[in-house]
Design an enzyme around this catalytic site. Structure first.
Site, PDB file in Angstrom:
ATOM      1  N   HIS A   1       5.281   4.732  14.088  1.00  0.00           N
ATOM      2  CA  HIS A   1       5.790   5.593  13.012  1.00  0.00           C
ATOM      3  C   HIS A   1       4.697   6.116  12.079  1.00  0.00           C
ATOM      4  O   HIS A   1       4.967   6.909  11.207  1.00  0.00           O
ATOM      5  CB  HIS A   1       6.793   4.806  12.159  1.00  0.00           C
ATOM      6  CG  HIS A   1       6.147   3.769  11.289  1.00  0.00           C
ATOM      7  ND1 HIS A   1       5.651   2.587  11.784  1.00  0.00           N
ATOM      8  CD2 HIS A   1       5.899   3.755   9.965  1.00  0.00           C
ATOM      9  CE1 HIS A   1       5.141   1.896  10.796  1.00  0.00           C
ATOM     10  NE2 HIS A   1       5.265   2.574   9.676  1.00  0.00           N
TER      11      HIS A   1
ATOM     12  N   ARG B   1       1.941   7.957   9.961  1.00  0.00           N
ATOM     13  CA  ARG B   1       1.693   9.378   9.699  1.00  0.00           C
ATOM     14  C   ARG B   1       0.559   9.920  10.578  1.00  0.00           C
ATOM     15  O   ARG B   1       0.641  11.024  11.103  1.00  0.00           O
ATOM     16  CB  ARG B   1       1.326   9.520   8.218  1.00  0.00           C
ATOM     17  CG  ARG B   1       1.291  10.898   7.672  1.00  0.00           C
ATOM     18  CD  ARG B   1       0.989  10.825   6.182  1.00  0.00           C
ATOM     19  NE  ARG B   1       2.124  10.349   5.423  1.00  0.00           N
ATOM     20  CZ  ARG B   1       2.934  11.137   4.701  1.00  0.00           C
ATOM     21  NH1 ARG B   1       2.720  12.419   4.653  1.00  0.00           N
ATOM     22  NH2 ARG B   1       3.952  10.626   4.038  1.00  0.00           N
TER      23      ARG B   1
ATOM     24  N   ASP C   1       0.789  -1.225   0.000  1.00  0.00           N
ATOM     25  CA  ASP C   1       0.000   0.000   0.000  1.00  0.00           C
ATOM     26  C   ASP C   1       0.825   1.281   0.000  1.00  0.00           C
ATOM     27  O   ASP C   1       0.428   2.280   0.584  1.00  0.00           O
ATOM     28  CB  ASP C   1      -0.873  -0.015   1.252  1.00  0.00           C
ATOM     29  CG  ASP C   1      -0.057  -0.316   2.502  1.00  0.00           C
ATOM     30  OD1 ASP C   1       1.156  -0.104   2.480  1.00  0.00           O
ATOM     31  OD2 ASP C   1      -0.642  -0.763   3.512  1.00  0.00           O
TER      32      ASP C   1
ATOM     33  N   HIS D   1      11.825   4.902  14.255  1.00  0.00           N
ATOM     34  CA  HIS D   1      11.907   5.053  12.801  1.00  0.00           C
ATOM     35  C   HIS D   1      12.858   6.194  12.468  1.00  0.00           C
ATOM     36  O   HIS D   1      12.938   7.167  13.218  1.00  0.00           O
ATOM     37  CB  HIS D   1      10.493   5.394  12.306  1.00  0.00           C
ATOM     38  CG  HIS D   1      10.190   4.914  10.940  1.00  0.00           C
ATOM     39  ND1 HIS D   1      10.402   5.680   9.847  1.00  0.00           N
ATOM     40  CD2 HIS D   1       9.666   3.739  10.489  1.00  0.00           C
ATOM     41  CE1 HIS D   1      10.007   5.012   8.767  1.00  0.00           C
ATOM     42  NE2 HIS D   1       9.562   3.822   9.132  1.00  0.00           N
TER      43      HIS D   1
ATOM     44  N   GLU E   1      -2.071   4.940   2.994  1.00  0.00           N
ATOM     45  CA  GLU E   1      -1.996   3.524   2.621  1.00  0.00           C
ATOM     46  C   GLU E   1      -3.337   2.949   2.184  1.00  0.00           C
ATOM     47  O   GLU E   1      -3.424   2.185   1.213  1.00  0.00           O
ATOM     48  CB  GLU E   1      -1.432   2.690   3.782  1.00  0.00           C
ATOM     49  CG  GLU E   1       0.058   2.936   4.051  1.00  0.00           C
ATOM     50  CD  GLU E   1       0.330   4.114   4.967  1.00  0.00           C
ATOM     51  OE1 GLU E   1      -0.616   4.879   5.274  1.00  0.00           O
ATOM     52  OE2 GLU E   1       1.487   4.275   5.386  1.00  0.00           O
TER      53      GLU E   1
ATOM     54  N   GLU F   1      -0.367  -9.153  -1.074  1.00  0.00           N
ATOM     55  CA  GLU F   1      -1.059  -8.605   0.098  1.00  0.00           C
ATOM     56  C   GLU F   1      -2.228  -7.705  -0.348  1.00  0.00           C
ATOM     57  O   GLU F   1      -2.387  -6.564   0.088  1.00  0.00           O
ATOM     58  CB  GLU F   1      -0.103  -7.833   1.010  1.00  0.00           C
ATOM     59  CG  GLU F   1      -0.637  -7.596   2.415  1.00  0.00           C
ATOM     60  CD  GLU F   1       0.319  -6.759   3.272  1.00  0.00           C
ATOM     61  OE1 GLU F   1       0.362  -5.540   3.101  1.00  0.00           O
ATOM     62  OE2 GLU F   1       1.033  -7.346   4.102  1.00  0.00           O
TER      63      GLU F   1
HETATM   64  N1  UDP Z   1      11.284  -3.843  11.469  1.00  0.00           N
HETATM   65  C1  UDP Z   1      12.667  -3.988  11.461  1.00  0.00           C
HETATM   66  N2  UDP Z   1      13.411  -3.201  12.313  1.00  0.00           N
HETATM   67  C2  UDP Z   1      12.846  -2.287  13.150  1.00  0.00           C
HETATM   68  C3  UDP Z   1      11.432  -2.142  13.146  1.00  0.00           C
HETATM   69  C4  UDP Z   1      10.682  -2.932  12.287  1.00  0.00           C
HETATM   70  O1  UDP Z   1      13.215  -4.792  10.713  1.00  0.00           O
HETATM   71  O2  UDP Z   1      13.577  -1.616  13.888  1.00  0.00           O
HETATM   72  C5  UDP Z   1      10.473  -4.653  10.544  1.00  0.00           C
HETATM   73  C6  UDP Z   1       9.363  -5.425  11.203  1.00  0.00           C
HETATM   74  O3  UDP Z   1       9.812  -6.686  11.594  1.00  0.00           O
HETATM   75  C7  UDP Z   1       8.313  -5.507  10.109  1.00  0.00           C
HETATM   76  C8  UDP Z   1       8.569  -4.292   9.286  1.00  0.00           C
HETATM   77  O4  UDP Z   1       9.836  -3.776   9.654  1.00  0.00           O
HETATM   78  O5  UDP Z   1       8.496  -6.635   9.281  1.00  0.00           O
HETATM   79  C9  UDP Z   1       7.483  -3.295   9.560  1.00  0.00           C
HETATM   80  O6  UDP Z   1       7.784  -2.123   8.963  1.00  0.00           O
HETATM   81  P1  UDP Z   1       7.041  -0.795   9.333  1.00  0.00           P
HETATM   82  O7  UDP Z   1       6.512  -0.884  10.709  1.00  0.00           O
HETATM   83  O8  UDP Z   1       7.979   0.289   8.965  1.00  0.00           O
HETATM   84  O9  UDP Z   1       5.878  -0.737   8.258  1.00  0.00           O
HETATM   85  P2  UDP Z   1       4.396  -1.296   8.235  1.00  0.00           P
HETATM   86  O10 UDP Z   1       4.441  -2.773   8.416  1.00  0.00           O
HETATM   87  O11 UDP Z   1       3.622  -0.595   9.286  1.00  0.00           O
HETATM   88  O12 UDP Z   1       3.919  -0.923   6.867  1.00  0.00           O
END
Ligand code: UDP
Length: 374
Positions: free
Chosen positions: A204, A206, A94, A237, A130, A116
């Site tokens: 993190h 928005r 997304d 982040h 998203e 997904e």
């Molecule tokens: N993640 C990572 N290191 C970190 C924080 C998160 O590798 O310090 C991984 C986490 O395991 C997951 C992904 O990043 O697979 C999630 O990314 P994020 O939270 O940025 O995005 P979202 O999933 O909310 O789109």
């Protein structure tokens, strides 16, 4: 020819890596286009999954502007699709990279596979942008790889034909299982005392920038004050809007460690030993149940209702009183914690990438089933 995989953010990279490997094994000649949407976080994720992009966009846009970013991505991705003329383009989730990649392929009449597909919160402001990006991809995708039955249902409600949807599970579970034996404890974990319980905190989104993040930080401070046997690790982040608030609010609080984003093997090492996760992340909601770790979701809505229905996650929003109440409940009532921790992961069994590869092998092999690239 071959299959183009377009990825720009950390979660896209982590979730498309097993698909890339599986397509490679099946000789479908995948090639990886890195959009550069996430700079350092993307580099870190690519290194963790051992992928060197075949193509990296030159960028040059102001990524703080969603319109500049989307327009720049569309233009550069369009050029590569035209040059490479892949058999299909795969996008994930997304993001601006996913939407721009899907649109670039669509406009060049190249079939689009959406990994997904079908997640819906029902609110285009939450998560923003998203929810809009994934909805916009649906009408132009040719293959909808839905992680769950609920995602399939959402796509059907949007008018997507049943024959274009395949329930595959979420590819992040493939990644989690494939990386499970490569976990690496980060230095900060050495601070955890044997008698302490660990809370992993990430935030993190928005929608949470500003007040939301401040409220979450307030809840974290209150939790360590109330519970002397907990320690919190917060990999903040790299986005400055998040990092600066978190550093200012939690940088010097005893038993709270604000650390730089962790490499995936380190993040999983921390997740595995956590008692509880507080997070507004999508991917973390999917991963935590694989390690029997309950998640309190720091958002008003979720597009991962499966986690709520399965009882492995609970929506708590960002009100500090609610976060503290719900977290304290799980910290003080073993039965409540056990109930959330002992459920099956509703997001898959680690075979999503193999399924996607089988489907693409079959479908792309069918004569005249798709438009020819222009
Ligand atoms: N993640 C990572 N290191 C970190 C924080 C998160 O590798 O310090 C991984 C986490 O395991 C997951 C992904 O990043 O697979 C999630 O990314 P994020 O939270 O940025 O995005 P979202 O999933 O909310 O789109």
């Amino acid at each position: 020819m071959g299959i183009a995989i377009i990825a720009g953010t950390r979660p896209e990279i982590l979730k498309l890596a097993p698909v890339y490997r599986s397509l490679n094994t099946a000789a479908l000649e995948p090639f990886w286009i890195a959009t550069g949407q996430h700079g350092d976080l993307a580099e870190q994720a690519l290194e963790a999954v051992g992928i060197s992009p075949d193509i990296t966009l030159t960028g040059g846009w102001d990524a703080r502007s969603l319109t500049e970013l989307s327009a720049g991505l569309l233009s550069q991705l369009g050029q590569w699709v035209e040059v490479k003329r892949p058999q299909a383009v795969l996008v994930q989730g997304d993001t601006a990279s996913a939407y721009s990649g899907a649109l670039a392929a669509h406009l060049h009449k190249v079939p689009v596979g959406h990994v997904e597909a079908g997640l819906r919160s029902g609110d285009t402001n939450n998560p923003f942008p998203e929810e809009s990006f994934r909805r916009l991809i649906a009408p132009i995708a040719d293959f909808h790889f839905a992680p769950t039955r609920l995602a399939e249902k959402n796509l059907r409600l949007d008018g997507v034909r049943r024959t274009r949807i395949w329930i595959t599970g979420n590819t992040i579970i493939d990644t989690v299982l494939q990386m499970a034996d490569q976990v690496r404890a980060p230095d900060v974990l050495a601070q955890l005392k044997p008698e302490e319980r660990l809370i992993l905190l990430t935030a993190h989104r928005r929608e949470n920038w500003g007040n939301g993040i401040s409220d979450i930080c307030r809840a974290a401070r209150s939790l360590v004050e109330r519970h002397p046997d907990i320690r919190i690790i917060f990999p903040a982040h790299s986005n400055p809007r998040v990092r600066e608030t978190v550093e200012a609010e939690l940088g010097r609080v005893d038993r709270i460690h604000v650390v730089a984003p962790l490499a995936y093997p380190e993040f999983i090492a921390v997740l595995k030993v956590s008692h509880l996760v507080l997070s507004d992340s999508g991917g973390v909601q999917e991963e935590a149940p694989s390690f029997d770790v309950p998640v309190l979701v720091l958002r008003e809505t979720t597009e991962r209702q499966e986690a709520i229905d399965a009882g492995v996650a609970k929506l708590v929003g960002t009100d500090p009183d609610v976060i503290v109440r719900e977290a304290s409940r799980l910290l003080t009532r073993a039965a409540a914690h056990r109930k959330m921790a002992s459920r099956q992961n509703p997001f898959g069994d680690g075979t999503a990438s193999a399924r996607i590869t089988d489907i693409l092998t079959r479908e792309l092999g069918k004569p005249n089933s798709f438009r020819q690239a222009s």
